[in-house]
Design a protein around this motif. Structure first.
Motif, PDB file in Angstrom:
ATOM      1  N   LEU A  23       0.657  -1.283   0.072  1.00 36.30           N
ATOM      2  CA  LEU A  23       0.053  -0.033  -0.023  1.00 36.30           C
ATOM      3  C   LEU A  23       0.902   1.467   0.059  1.00 36.30           C
ATOM      4  CD1 LEU A  23      -1.946  -2.371   0.771  1.00 36.30           C
ATOM      5  CD2 LEU A  23      -2.892  -0.869   2.295  1.00 36.30           C
ATOM      6  N   LEU A  24       0.729   2.227  -0.944  1.00 36.70           N
ATOM      7  CA  LEU A  24       1.370   3.374  -1.030  1.00 36.70           C
ATOM      8  C   LEU A  24       0.705   4.672  -0.289  1.00 36.70           C
ATOM      9  CD1 LEU A  24       2.613   3.111  -4.770  1.00 36.70           C
ATOM     10  CD2 LEU A  24       3.711   2.489  -2.697  1.00 36.70           C
ATOM     11  N   GLU A  25      -0.358   4.453   0.155  1.00 32.53           N
ATOM     12  CA  GLU A  25      -1.124   5.428   0.745  1.00 32.53           C
ATOM     13  C   GLU A  25      -2.276   4.626   1.957  1.00 32.53           C
ATOM     14  OE1 GLU A  25      -2.099   8.739  -2.754  1.00 32.53           O
ATOM     15  OE2 GLU A  25      -3.633   7.208  -2.169  1.00 32.53           O
ATOM     16  N   ASN A  26      -2.737   5.218   2.869  1.00 37.96           N
ATOM     17  CA  ASN A  26      -3.690   4.485   3.470  1.00 37.96           C
ATOM     18  C   ASN A  26      -4.842   4.069   2.409  1.00 37.96           C
ATOM     19  OD1 ASN A  26      -2.220   5.015   5.792  1.00 37.96           O
ATOM     20  ND2 ASN A  26      -3.485   6.761   6.247  1.00 37.96           N
ATOM     21  N   CYS A  27      -5.217   2.679   2.567  1.00 40.57           N
ATOM     22  CA  CYS A  27      -6.293   2.201   1.906  1.00 40.57           C
ATOM     23  C   CYS A  27      -7.536   1.579   2.266  1.00 40.57           C
ATOM     24  CB  CYS A  27      -5.554   1.265   1.020  1.00 40.57           C
ATOM     25  SG  CYS A  27      -4.197   1.801  -0.253  1.00 40.57           S
ATOM     26  N   GLU A  28      -8.568   1.804   1.665  1.00 38.85           N
ATOM     27  CA  GLU A  28      -9.900   1.242   2.011  1.00 38.85           C
ATOM     28  C   GLU A  28     -10.014   0.198   0.847  1.00 38.85           C
ATOM     29  OE1 GLU A  28     -12.803   3.890   2.813  1.00 38.85           O
ATOM     30  OE2 GLU A  28     -11.426   5.358   4.112  1.00 38.85           O
TER      31      GLU A  28
END
Length: 188
Positions: A94-99
């Motif tokens: 994950l390169l960002e916080n993900c949903e």
């Protein structure tokens, strides 16, 4: 991105089939840098990316090679696990916080046997993943790094702002210095 929009992008389902499918979908979230999938492991579910950016990469002795980026609305799946129930090749970071919307492969395959519309949705899902893989291979074989970078800007402009240049350079198969030259050339 909402689940109905993501499902419809793959294949339009009758409402009753969509309701059946959604009964097995849960929402999960993970922080930036989380490893969602690991190479050499069987992954027993698929994800549909609600929010965030991920990358798929393979590791060699001296570096990681990024070969795919996923963003909102896209499936995140280990096709080898999904199709053959065998360990996959890729790591997904994950390169960002993900949903995500998460769906167990076992439940999905059960629904394939019960509902032809969901089975067709699954076929379209697999076909789209196959086409993406084919496009990636052709791009790597026949396009220059500059052409691949221009394609990235055209098809996924948000990645340029949201992803580290080192990952983009790896994806393009070039060094960061070469990527800097390409970026300077494009700005001229």
């Amino acid at each position: 991105m909402e689940i109905d929009e993501i499902l419809d992008r793959i294949y339009l389902l009758p409402e009753i089939s969509k309701i059946k499918l959604k009964q097995y979908i849960t929402e999960v979230s993970y922080p930036k840098n989380f490893c969602l999938m690991e190479a050499e492991k069987v992954i027993s579910h698929i994800y549909l990316l609600k929010k965030g950016i991920v990358r798929a990469y393979a590791s060699t002795e001296d570096r990681d090679i990024t070969f795919w980026f996923g963003s909102e609305g896209e499936p995140v799946v280990s096709m080898k696990s999904y199709v053959e129930n065998n360990p996959g090749y890729e790591n997904i970071e994950l390169l960002e916080n993900c949903e995500f919307y998460k769906l167990e492969t076992e439940h999905l395959k059960k629904l394939f046997n019960e509902d032809i519309h969901i089975a067709n949705w699954g076929r379209k899902f697999a076909e789209r993943e196959l086409v993406k893989t084919e496009e990636l291979i052709i791009s790597r074989q026949y396009k220059t790094a500059l052409e691949r970078y221009k394609d990235l800007i055209k098809n996924k402009p948000d990645l340029i702002r949201r992803v580290q240049l080192g990952h983009i350079a790896s994806y393009l198969g070039i060094s960061q210095v070469s990527l800097s030259r390409i970026r300077a050339e494009i700005k001229l």
